[in-house]
Scaffold this active site. Structure first.
Site: not given
Ligand code: OSB
Ligand code: MG
Length: 373
Positions: A190, A216, A165, A241, A163, A293, A265, A137
């Site tokens: 995402d 996402e 953001k 999510d 992925k 994550g 998660k 991510s």
């Molecule tokens: O939405 O998946 C998410 C990190 C913090 C809060 C929400 C998210 C995320 C990530 C990071 O996308 C995932 C990771 O590398 O741990």
């Molecule tokens: Mg997410």
């Protein structure tokens, strides 16, 4: 049968190697709750509570989770005499929501139970996949060019899915830039709830041109109805999510057609038992799941690896190498990812990584011990 004796909560502070920016804010360092649960003979299990610093992803924070665990979860465990990790959820069911708090404790008990059975946690949970598939991510960056550099690094490292953001104003252009350079990679985005159906449906529809694996959580956390409306308008698969916090959320989302993929998660759904139930329901409905994550330290990461060996976890997860996040992780060895983007689950008992107690002691800024008898 387990005989729980004591719970220890610690807060450690770990600086991230690089700031991580999402549509709801930027993380520079993590305040992480590490949980140890002890049985009557002093055997120990480790968990990590994924509640972050601020209530911007969901309602929980490390502060609220600390209160919920010490004031409510621990007394419930003390009075309920739980004998199995699988029953922790039932014992803590009187607590509404606050699943990251509950999930951290529940995960620690699963680790303890697996260690006492002298089995790897992933096998104890019923996992069967001999290796797990990993993606990354990548947070919002200062420019599309900088983003492209980061993508290149991760593609070359072998990660199977990238992925990005996104948020309003930083979406189509980012995706176009990455897609032009990498026409064939598995690519997803995402939004962390940054869009609104009425205002943004047309813009989100434009993403259909880029062959994304999924988008996402485009819309509000908790929403299922507008996601279902959006899914009917766009070709790209929606992955939920934030909106999936329970098995019943997952059931409702599939009934409504709110998504075609689910991100699981461990913390968000309240632990391994709930995660397993959701992946099972999804598998029975032919809906792929993957492990999300929360910028976890090694303990949470090890739990994510164990969870990702369950048969329904068919898509690459946001489970990546320790070195992407930390100069020094709190487990030994750190999590590493192969050149083909896989992690082999460890063969030792419990989470299967050694926890670096002296390092944790050095990083601890707060500690509380709570009796469970
Ligand atoms: O939405 O998946 C998410 C990190 C913090 C809060 C929400 C998210 C995320 C990530 C990071 O996308 C995932 C990771 O590398 O741990
Ligand atoms: Mg997410």
């Amino acid at each position: 049968m387990l005989k729980l004796n004591k719970l220890e909560l610690r807060e450690i502070v770990l600086p991230l190697n690089a700031p991580f920016e999402t549509s709801f804010g930027t993380s520079v360092e993590r305040r992480i709750m590490v949980i140890r649960v002890f049985d009557k003979d002093g055997a120990v299990g480790y968990g990590e509570c994924t509640a972050p610093e601020n209530p911007f992803y969901n309602h929980e924070t490390i502060e609220t989770a600390w209160t919920i665990i010490s004031k409510f979860a621990a007394p419930l465990l003390a009075s309920s005499n739980v004998g199995n990790a699988g029953d922790i959820g039932t014992a803590l069911a009187p607590i509404r929501g606050n699943r990251m708090a509950i999930g951290g404790v529940e995960a620690a008990v699963w680790d303890l139970e697996a260690r006492l059975a002298n089995k790897p946690l992933w096998q104890h949970l019923g996992g069967t996949l001999p290796e797990i598939n990993c993606g990354v991510s990548i947070g919002l960056q200062s420019s599309p060019e900088v983003l492209l550099e980061k993508v290149t690094r991760e593609v070359e490292a072998g990660y199977q899915r990238i992925k990005l953001k996104i948020k309003p104003g930083q979406d189509i252009e980012l995706v176009r830039t990455v897609r032009e350079k990498y026409p064939d990679i598995l690519l997803s985005v995402d939004a962390n709830s940054a869009y609104v159906l009425d205002r943004d449906a047309e813009l989100l529809k434009q993403l259909d041109d880029y062959g994304l694996l999924m988008i996402e959580q485009p819309l509000a956390a908790g929403d299922l109805v507008d996601h279902a409306r959006l899914q009917r308008k766009i070709d790209t698969a929606i992955c939920l999510d934030e909106s999936i916090t329970t098995l019943s959320d997952a059931k409702h989302a599939l009934i409504l057609g709110s998504c075609r993929i689910i991100n699981i998660k461990l913390g968000r759904v309240g632990g391994h038992a709930a995660a397993r139930a959701i992946q099972e329901h999804a598998a029975n409905s032919n809906i792929p799941v993957w492990c999300g994550g929360m910028l976890e330290s090694g303990i949470g990461r090890a739990h994510n690896i164990a969870m990702s060996t369950l048969a329904g976890f068919t898509l690459p997860g946001d489970v990546s190498a320790s070195a992407r996040y930390w100069a020094e992780d709190i487990i030994d060895p750190p999590v590493t990812v192969s050149a083909t983007g896989t992690i082999t689950p460890p063969s030792g008992p419990g989470i299967g990584y050694e926890v670096k107690e002296p390092l944790i002691e050095k990083l601890t800024v707060r500690r509380e011990e709570i009796s469970l008898v």
